[in-house]
Write an enzyme that holds these catalytic residues in place. Sequence first.
Site, PDB file in Angstrom:
ATOM      1  N   ARG A  62     -97.539  22.598   7.407  1.00  0.00           N
ATOM      2  CA  ARG A  62     -97.273  23.236   6.313  1.00  0.00           C
ATOM      3  C   ARG A  62     -97.784  22.497   4.988  1.00  0.00           C
ATOM      4  O   ARG A  62     -98.082  21.199   5.269  1.00  0.00           O
ATOM      5  CB  ARG A  62     -95.544  23.179   5.981  1.00  0.00           C
ATOM      6  CG  ARG A  62     -95.145  24.115   7.063  1.00  0.00           C
ATOM      7  CD  ARG A  62     -93.611  24.317   6.554  1.00  0.00           C
ATOM      8  NE  ARG A  62     -92.784  22.774   6.873  1.00  0.00           N
ATOM      9  CZ  ARG A  62     -92.470  22.141   6.028  1.00  0.00           C
ATOM     10  NH1 ARG A  62     -92.818  22.121   4.871  1.00  0.00           N
ATOM     11  NH2 ARG A  62     -91.960  20.975   6.563  1.00  0.00           N
ATOM     12  N   TYR A  73    -101.487  28.330  10.421  1.00  0.00           N
ATOM     13  CA  TYR A  73    -100.933  27.643  10.909  1.00  0.00           C
ATOM     14  C   TYR A  73     -99.341  27.424  10.968  1.00  0.00           C
ATOM     15  O   TYR A  73     -98.821  27.800   9.695  1.00  0.00           O
ATOM     16  CB  TYR A  73    -101.101  26.103  10.848  1.00  0.00           C
ATOM     17  CG  TYR A  73    -100.626  25.147  11.867  1.00  0.00           C
ATOM     18  CD1 TYR A  73    -101.442  25.241  13.347  1.00  0.00           C
ATOM     19  CD2 TYR A  73     -99.602  24.371  11.658  1.00  0.00           C
ATOM     20  CE1 TYR A  73    -100.987  24.168  14.164  1.00  0.00           C
ATOM     21  CE2 TYR A  73     -99.128  23.498  12.859  1.00  0.00           C
ATOM     22  CZ  TYR A  73     -99.959  23.258  14.108  1.00  0.00           C
ATOM     23  OH  TYR A  73     -99.563  22.603  14.997  1.00  0.00           O
ATOM     24  N   LYS A  95     -90.033  30.410   7.728  1.00  0.00           N
ATOM     25  CA  LYS A  95     -89.512  29.500   6.377  1.00  0.00           C
ATOM     26  C   LYS A  95     -89.653  30.300   5.250  1.00  0.00           C
ATOM     27  O   LYS A  95     -88.968  30.107   4.454  1.00  0.00           O
ATOM     28  CB  LYS A  95     -90.804  28.417   6.318  1.00  0.00           C
ATOM     29  CG  LYS A  95     -90.962  27.233   7.327  1.00  0.00           C
ATOM     30  CD  LYS A  95     -89.519  26.640   7.742  1.00  0.00           C
ATOM     31  CE  LYS A  95     -89.586  25.685   8.883  1.00  0.00           C
ATOM     32  NZ  LYS A  95     -88.119  25.097   9.171  1.00  0.00           N
ATOM     33  N   HIS A 132     -81.573  25.088   6.574  1.00  0.00           N
ATOM     34  CA  HIS A 132     -82.504  24.494   7.588  1.00  0.00           C
ATOM     35  C   HIS A 132     -81.664  23.816   8.571  1.00  0.00           C
ATOM     36  O   HIS A 132     -81.505  22.400   8.680  1.00  0.00           O
ATOM     37  CB  HIS A 132     -83.407  23.528   6.775  1.00  0.00           C
ATOM     38  CG  HIS A 132     -84.454  23.245   7.702  1.00  0.00           C
ATOM     39  ND1 HIS A 132     -85.360  21.996   7.116  1.00  0.00           N
ATOM     40  CD2 HIS A 132     -85.393  23.636   8.252  1.00  0.00           C
ATOM     41  CE1 HIS A 132     -86.308  21.862   7.983  1.00  0.00           C
ATOM     42  NE2 HIS A 132     -86.287  22.660   8.817  1.00  0.00           N
ATOM     43  N   SER A 164     -87.620  18.257   8.529  1.00  0.00           N
ATOM     44  CA  SER A 164     -88.548  18.719   9.550  1.00  0.00           C
ATOM     45  C   SER A 164     -89.035  17.510  10.342  1.00  0.00           C
ATOM     46  O   SER A 164     -89.050  16.426   9.766  1.00  0.00           O
ATOM     47  CB  SER A 164     -89.899  19.087   9.066  1.00  0.00           C
ATOM     48  OG  SER A 164     -89.515  20.241   8.183  1.00  0.00           O
ATOM     49  N   ALA A 165     -88.839  17.858  11.887  1.00  0.00           N
ATOM     50  CA  ALA A 165     -89.271  16.857  12.738  1.00  0.00           C
ATOM     51  C   ALA A 165     -88.300  15.489  12.667  1.00  0.00           C
ATOM     52  O   ALA A 165     -88.863  14.457  13.027  1.00  0.00           O
ATOM     53  CB  ALA A 165     -90.697  16.389  12.386  1.00  0.00           C
ATOM     54  N   CYS A 166     -87.188  15.726  12.547  1.00  0.00           N
ATOM     55  CA  CYS A 166     -86.247  14.737  12.466  1.00  0.00           C
ATOM     56  C   CYS A 166     -85.176  14.784  13.876  1.00  0.00           C
ATOM     57  O   CYS A 166     -84.064  14.206  13.705  1.00  0.00           O
ATOM     58  CB  CYS A 166     -85.375  14.485  11.251  1.00  0.00           C
ATOM     59  SG  CYS A 166     -86.379  13.640  10.046  1.00  0.00           S
ATOM     60  N   LYS A 197     -83.841  17.952  14.970  1.00  0.00           N
ATOM     61  CA  LYS A 197     -82.871  19.042  15.252  1.00  0.00           C
ATOM     62  C   LYS A 197     -82.724  19.788  16.770  1.00  0.00           C
ATOM     63  O   LYS A 197     -82.001  19.876  17.148  1.00  0.00           O
ATOM     64  CB  LYS A 197     -83.305  20.139  14.143  1.00  0.00           C
ATOM     65  CG  LYS A 197     -82.888  19.921  13.068  1.00  0.00           C
ATOM     66  CD  LYS A 197     -82.809  20.914  11.945  1.00  0.00           C
ATOM     67  CE  LYS A 197     -83.940  21.582  11.727  1.00  0.00           C
ATOM     68  NZ  LYS A 197     -84.907  20.652  11.069  1.00  0.00           N
ATOM     69  N   ASP A 241     -83.404  25.709  14.218  1.00  0.00           N
ATOM     70  CA  ASP A 241     -84.064  25.274  12.840  1.00  0.00           C
ATOM     71  C   ASP A 241     -83.406  26.081  11.853  1.00  0.00           C
ATOM     72  O   ASP A 241     -83.621  25.567  10.669  1.00  0.00           O
ATOM     73  CB  ASP A 241     -85.479  25.854  12.930  1.00  0.00           C
ATOM     74  CG  ASP A 241     -86.298  25.096  12.012  1.00  0.00           C
ATOM     75  OD1 ASP A 241     -86.123  24.025  11.532  1.00  0.00           O
ATOM     76  OD2 ASP A 241     -87.199  25.988  11.307  1.00  0.00           O
ATOM     77  N   ASN A 280     -98.028  16.777  14.664  1.00  0.00           N
ATOM     78  CA  ASN A 280     -97.734  18.049  14.649  1.00  0.00           C
ATOM     79  C   ASN A 280     -97.770  19.143  15.546  1.00  0.00           C
ATOM     80  O   ASN A 280     -97.687  20.297  15.015  1.00  0.00           O
ATOM     81  CB  ASN A 280     -97.694  18.372  12.800  1.00  0.00           C
ATOM     82  CG  ASN A 280     -96.618  19.631  12.528  1.00  0.00           C
ATOM     83  OD1 ASN A 280     -95.500  19.517  12.896  1.00  0.00           O
ATOM     84  ND2 ASN A 280     -97.157  20.345  11.638  1.00  0.00           N
ATOM     85  N   ARG A 333     -97.373  21.770  18.452  1.00  0.00           N
ATOM     86  CA  ARG A 333     -96.362  22.618  18.682  1.00  0.00           C
ATOM     87  C   ARG A 333     -96.403  23.421  19.745  1.00  0.00           C
ATOM     88  O   ARG A 333     -97.087  23.584  20.412  1.00  0.00           O
ATOM     89  CB  ARG A 333     -96.050  23.618  17.515  1.00  0.00           C
ATOM     90  CG  ARG A 333     -95.837  22.837  16.153  1.00  0.00           C
ATOM     91  CD  ARG A 333     -94.572  22.293  15.843  1.00  0.00           C
ATOM     92  NE  ARG A 333     -94.500  22.064  14.359  1.00  0.00           N
ATOM     93  CZ  ARG A 333     -93.431  21.835  13.676  1.00  0.00           C
ATOM     94  NH1 ARG A 333     -92.313  22.724  14.163  1.00  0.00           N
ATOM     95  NH2 ARG A 333     -93.270  21.281  12.482  1.00  0.00           N
ATOM     96  N   ARG A 355     -83.870  10.344   8.157  1.00  0.00           N
ATOM     97  CA  ARG A 355     -84.345   9.235   8.846  1.00  0.00           C
ATOM     98  C   ARG A 355     -84.399   8.161   8.001  1.00  0.00           C
ATOM     99  O   ARG A 355     -85.354   8.117   7.006  1.00  0.00           O
ATOM    100  CB  ARG A 355     -85.798   9.837   9.084  1.00  0.00           C
ATOM    101  CG  ARG A 355     -86.397   9.117  10.243  1.00  0.00           C
ATOM    102  CD  ARG A 355     -88.092   9.394  10.452  1.00  0.00           C
ATOM    103  NE  ARG A 355     -87.966  10.727  11.256  1.00  0.00           N
ATOM    104  CZ  ARG A 355     -88.304  10.576  12.668  1.00  0.00           C
ATOM    105  NH1 ARG A 355     -88.548   9.208  13.111  1.00  0.00           N
ATOM    106  NH2 ARG A 355     -88.282  11.555  13.472  1.00  0.00           N
TER     107      ARG A 355
HETATM  108  C1  OXD Z   1     -90.525  22.905   9.743  1.00  0.00           C
HETATM  109  C2  OXD Z   1     -90.481  23.443  10.954  1.00  0.00           C
HETATM  110  O1  OXD Z   1     -91.712  22.269   9.276  1.00  0.00           O
HETATM  111  O2  OXD Z   1     -89.391  23.848  11.558  1.00  0.00           O
HETATM  112  O3  OXD Z   1     -89.552  22.425   9.186  1.00  0.00           O
HETATM  113  O4  OXD Z   1     -91.604  24.016  11.525  1.00  0.00           O
HETATM  114 MN    MN Z   2     -88.023  23.203  10.222  1.00  0.00          MN
END
Ligand code: OXD
Ligand code: MN
Length: 609
Positions: free
Chosen positions: A87, A226, A235, A255, A277-279, A281, A302, A392, A394, A425
């Site tokens: 993003r 992307y 999003k 989120h 993001s990326a923590c 979930k 998400d 990142n 996916r 984090r």
């Molecule tokens: C983010 C995703 O970036 O869920 O939060 O892709």
């Molecule tokens: Mn997300």
Amino acid sequence: MEVAPSKSESISIPWNNAWLKHPDVMKWVEKMVKHCEPDMVHLCDGSAAEYEGLANYLTAEGKIVRLNPEKRPHSFYCRSHPDDVARVEECTFICSKKKEDAGPTNNWKDPEEMQNHLKDLFKGCMRGRTLYVIPFSMGLPVSAFAQIGVQVTDSPYVVMNMRLMTHMGSQALEKLKPNSFVPCLHSVGVPLKEGEKDKMWPCNPEKRVIAHFPEEKSILSFGSGYGGNALLGKKCLALRIASYLGKQHGWLAEHMLIMGLTSPKGEKKYIAAAFPSACGKTNLAMLTPNLPGWKVECVGDDIAWIRVGKDGRFYAMNPEAGLFGVAPGTSMKTNPNAMASISKNTIFTNVALTQDKDVWWEGMTDKPPAHLTDWLGKPWDPTSKDKAAHPNSRFTASIRQCPILDPAYDSAEGVPLSAIIFGGRREHTIPLVYQSFNWQHGVFLGASVSSETTSAAKGVVGKVRHDPFAMLPFCGYNMGDYFSHWLEMGKKTTPDKLPKIFYVNWFQKDAQGKFLWPGFGDNIRVLEWIFERSSDKGNFEKTPIGYLPKTLNLSGLDLSPFDMKALLTVDPALWKKEVEELEEYFTLFKDHFPKALKEELQGLKKRLS
Ligand code: OXD
Ligand code: MN
């Protein structure tokens, strides 16, 4: 320079009965076709045959690779342009009429100025390409809360992903009421000249713009193919536009993951949790408990839309149909349910490719397989410092493939929440878990979230930044007003019906930089405490920052009492610094910062002194 005449003048759009019922959509699509000047138009029906056709087309073009059907049935592999991997928050705009309504945490542009800029960018941008029209529903089409969007895109890869991530096709069109769709225009921004060969991953990084017009409920995205930049249901619609709609109509778009948790006694509760993001979930949403008798079921990983139900409880639903998860770190040890979810019918982007046409990423196995091709398409040297998969990278898969999908995923109303968890984090200061004193204090905890940045967004990784409610990149209006909206939501019911609010931090490190808490399946020990506390049971002690556990269930876990103490410590000196930092940050919101949260800040200061 001579410009060839546009083929779009002679295009006849193949409207059928399903579309003829929606003259408003037809009119908008016709306008987009005229402006973007594609060579062809395809109206998506969301069928398996359509998906297959696109996959065959992209495979023949060499843009995606069909993976080994014996290893990864009906799955595809794709590599993006190296500058289109995440993003792009600096190119993301909230174009409300007034700058103040976008607030200090969003990029803002005057809507008219942005429309004019985009009008020029989109003019003729689909020359040489096919324009796809994707009707999609965020939320089950049967739900009264679903939002229907129509995305126009020139990326067949985006169409394939949208089919997995949203309720796409005729089912969405059938549900659509007059003048209620969210128009979503997307282009990779690379028109082709007559006979010009296309790039492997066309994109236009210099001109990237992801623009949201909350007041008129529309989205325009240019230049990126992307993830969150291009799959506009996720999003852009389900968070940025939906958060604005939620503020207007008294609900929340968050989120957050949603999980069902059943105790060894058979009692079931639902919990939502917000992390940046990326923590983790996806890992928490699908956790395999390390304590006997506990069961986790996944409703979403998400996004949660939350409303007050007829019984006064808060109900959460997952508006998405798929998983768009970060691949690195996902393994049979960390998340076997995610691994099962992506064992077939999955699209992988920017991971590494094995010699026998399967996928690999850092953390999947201890030892990488030999002869990998990295995410840049080069033979990977295992001795190099470079990663084989982009951090990142996916996977995209239907949530129906999750072996522990909660049956209530199919509930049109959503699931009643007993607890809401915030987290980030952080290496120090924030203990493993604590509970807010009440709703208002819980809103303060949400507003206080800060976390180290990750590779989910372009930019520096590992820098602590404020990320209130994990919504910093996703709130479609003034974040100060968003805090007030959360406070208002708490007044919509009686305090006993409100979910209890918690804060967790799995990421504390010791002086040597080693994580103190094992995380993953052991997070059930924290969830067990949250489960108990959400019914006002379980042990606790009052501290200046909230209620902390005196102990957790550590049976079967080899953790030193010294580390456990560190995990549940409130260090007044560190917290005083934290509060100073927060006080400074909150000044950003000027008079949009709610009085109630000022009181919370002062209360915390006093308790710490
Ligand atoms: C983010 C995703 O970036 O869920 O939060 O892709
Ligand atoms: Mn997300």
